[in-house]
Design a protein around this motif. Sequence first.
Motif, PDB file in Angstrom:
ATOM      1  N   ASP A   1      44.928  42.171  29.062  1.00 47.82           N
ATOM      2  CA  ASP A   1      44.315  40.933  29.530  1.00 47.82           C
ATOM      3  C   ASP A   1      44.911  40.421  30.831  1.00 47.82           C
ATOM      4  N   ALA A   2      45.860  41.138  31.403  1.00 45.21           N
ATOM      5  CA  ALA A   2      46.495  40.691  32.645  1.00 45.21           C
ATOM      6  C   ALA A   2      45.529  40.840  33.816  1.00 45.21           C
ATOM      7  N   PRO A   3      45.718  40.068  34.880  1.00 41.75           N
ATOM      8  CA  PRO A   3      44.812  40.166  36.035  1.00 41.75           C
ATOM      9  C   PRO A   3      44.920  41.508  36.745  1.00 41.75           C
ATOM     10  N   LEU A   4      43.809  41.901  37.354  1.00 42.79           N
ATOM     11  CA  LEU A   4      43.738  43.141  38.120  1.00 42.79           C
ATOM     12  C   LEU A   4      43.577  42.804  39.600  1.00 42.79           C
TER      13      LEU A   4
ATOM     14  N   ALA B   1      35.346  47.216  53.113  1.00 35.86           N
ATOM     15  CA  ALA B   1      34.467  46.170  52.591  1.00 35.86           C
ATOM     16  C   ALA B   1      33.127  46.175  53.305  1.00 35.86           C
ATOM     17  N   ARG B   2      33.128  46.451  54.618  1.00 36.59           N
ATOM     18  CA  ARG B   2      31.864  46.505  55.351  1.00 36.59           C
ATOM     19  C   ARG B   2      31.018  47.693  54.914  1.00 36.59           C
ATOM     20  N   VAL B   3      31.656  48.829  54.674  1.00 38.67           N
ATOM     21  CA  VAL B   3      30.913  50.035  54.310  1.00 38.67           C
ATOM     22  C   VAL B   3      30.489  50.007  52.845  1.00 38.67           C
ATOM     23  N   GLY B   4      31.412  49.670  51.971  1.00 36.25           N
ATOM     24  CA  GLY B   4      31.143  49.749  50.533  1.00 36.25           C
ATOM     25  C   GLY B   4      30.545  48.506  49.927  1.00 36.25           C
ATOM     26  N   GLY B   5      30.603  47.376  50.630  1.00 38.93           N
ATOM     27  CA  GLY B   5      30.085  46.143  50.070  1.00 38.93           C
ATOM     28  C   GLY B   5      31.031  45.540  49.044  1.00 38.93           C
ATOM     29  N   ALA B   6      30.637  44.397  48.504  1.00 42.50           N
ATOM     30  CA  ALA B   6      31.465  43.671  47.548  1.00 42.50           C
ATOM     31  C   ALA B   6      31.087  44.051  46.118  1.00 42.50           C
ATOM     32  N   PRO B   7      32.042  44.004  45.201  1.00 46.00           N
ATOM     33  CA  PRO B   7      31.720  44.262  43.790  1.00 46.00           C
ATOM     34  C   PRO B   7      30.684  43.256  43.278  1.00 46.00           C
ATOM     35  N   TYR B   8      29.806  43.726  42.427  1.00 50.58           N
ATOM     36  CA  TYR B   8      28.722  42.906  41.869  1.00 50.58           C
ATOM     37  C   TYR B   8      29.174  42.360  40.523  1.00 50.58           C
ATOM     38  N   GLY B   9      29.331  41.045  40.451  1.00 54.36           N
ATOM     39  CA  GLY B   9      29.851  40.412  39.243  1.00 54.36           C
ATOM     40  C   GLY B   9      29.088  40.754  37.978  1.00 54.36           C
ATOM     41  N   PRO B  10      27.758  40.579  37.942  1.00 57.49           N
ATOM     42  CA  PRO B  10      27.017  40.945  36.722  1.00 57.49           C
ATOM     43  C   PRO B  10      27.168  42.411  36.346  1.00 57.49           C
ATOM     44  N   GLY B  11      27.309  43.291  37.356  1.00 57.24           N
ATOM     45  CA  GLY B  11      27.530  44.697  37.052  1.00 57.24           C
ATOM     46  C   GLY B  11      28.871  44.932  36.392  1.00 57.24           C
ATOM     47  N   LEU B  12      29.900  44.219  36.860  1.00 57.51           N
ATOM     48  CA  LEU B  12      31.212  44.321  36.223  1.00 57.51           C
ATOM     49  C   LEU B  12      31.153  43.809  34.788  1.00 57.51           C
ATOM     50  N   ALA B  13      30.452  42.694  34.599  1.00 57.29           N
ATOM     51  CA  ALA B  13      30.343  42.130  33.254  1.00 57.29           C
ATOM     52  C   ALA B  13      29.592  43.077  32.327  1.00 57.29           C
ATOM     53  N   ALA B  14      28.589  43.797  32.863  1.00 57.79           N
ATOM     54  CA  ALA B  14      27.848  44.751  32.041  1.00 57.79           C
ATOM     55  C   ALA B  14      28.737  45.882  31.547  1.00 57.79           C
TER      56      ALA B  14
ATOM     57  N   LEU C   1      33.917  44.203  32.008  1.00 59.84           N
ATOM     58  CA  LEU C   1      35.007  43.713  32.853  1.00 59.84           C
ATOM     59  C   LEU C   1      34.762  42.248  33.201  1.00 59.84           C
ATOM     60  N   ASP C   2      35.757  41.411  33.003  1.00 57.56           N
ATOM     61  CA  ASP C   2      35.630  39.994  33.319  1.00 57.56           C
ATOM     62  C   ASP C   2      35.834  39.801  34.818  1.00 57.56           C
ATOM     63  N   PRO C   3      34.794  39.416  35.569  1.00 57.32           N
ATOM     64  CA  PRO C   3      34.967  39.244  37.015  1.00 57.32           C
ATOM     65  C   PRO C   3      36.039  38.227  37.372  1.00 57.32           C
ATOM     66  N   ALA C   4      36.279  37.251  36.487  1.00 57.72           N
ATOM     67  CA  ALA C   4      37.283  36.231  36.782  1.00 57.72           C
ATOM     68  C   ALA C   4      38.701  36.798  36.796  1.00 57.72           C
ATOM     69  N   ARG C   5      38.900  37.958  36.159  1.00 59.92           N
ATOM     70  CA  ARG C   5      40.231  38.572  36.120  1.00 59.92           C
ATOM     71  C   ARG C   5      40.503  39.465  37.316  1.00 59.92           C
TER      72      ARG C   5
END
Length: 271
Positions: free
Chosen positions: A77-80, A89-102, A105-109
């Motif tokens: 449960d520790a933060p990542l 970041a420009r090439v790969g884009g930002a992580p998609y929160g709903p995709g992480l949750a699916a 993975l808790d995006p808040a962590r």
Amino acid sequence: MVESIPSLAALKRHIASLDRAPARDACARFATGHAPLDDALGGGLACGRVHELFGEGEEEGAVAGLALLWAQLAGGDAPLLWLRTQGAARVGGAPYGPGLAALGLDPARLLIGTMADDAMLLRAGIDALRCPALGGLVMELRGRAPLLDLTASRRLALAAEASGVTALLLRIGGAPTPSAAETRWRVTAAPSAPLPGNGPGRAAFALTLLRRRAGSDGQAWRLVWDRDRGSFGDAGDERHDDGRDRADAYAPLPGAELPLSAGRSAADRAA
């Protein structure tokens, strides 16, 4: 010669005491849930070590997803922390929160740090690995990454061993070079079995062990992520919904059966 006898006897006693001393505890490991893989690694991947994951540009989603899932298994449960450069970041884009949750993975962590270049990225990685409160570190490097040489990887490895924090290095579009990593993997996306109704199946990964310190390599596995259990399985473990296998999933739904009229012919009933 007479004077050497007591020294020799003392040396033998000292060697005998070393033989009786308990062996150094093996490093902690986190299990993936995929039994053949965990068995091959002696119980799972080593915690507090550096692991490299290689993938081509078109496979960066699979490499990043597997690294984040492994980091979560290692850190509980520790933060990542995910460190990357501004160019990545420009090439790969930002992580998609709903995709992480699916994926479970808790995006808040998940904390994301963006650095100006690889030099700053490596310095930040060493500093992050010195923080034992961190659950896991994901570092993204693209291309050749010449600054990640044997010396730099050794510094990362020493920091990870001292704190017990596991580091996953994403090597997007890079080629393996000498490093102090505990393991080295080639990762690609694998086809998954569809859900009933031809829906998308569970996330699946094909990985090959390229190198393992003090161990055999060259093996390959297919891992299927089970979000509900929070672990990986293999192709024979792809079950959906309430645990029914795919054949059972297509069974008729329960419900009332309406009787056909006895006064109608078979042709009329088929019309």
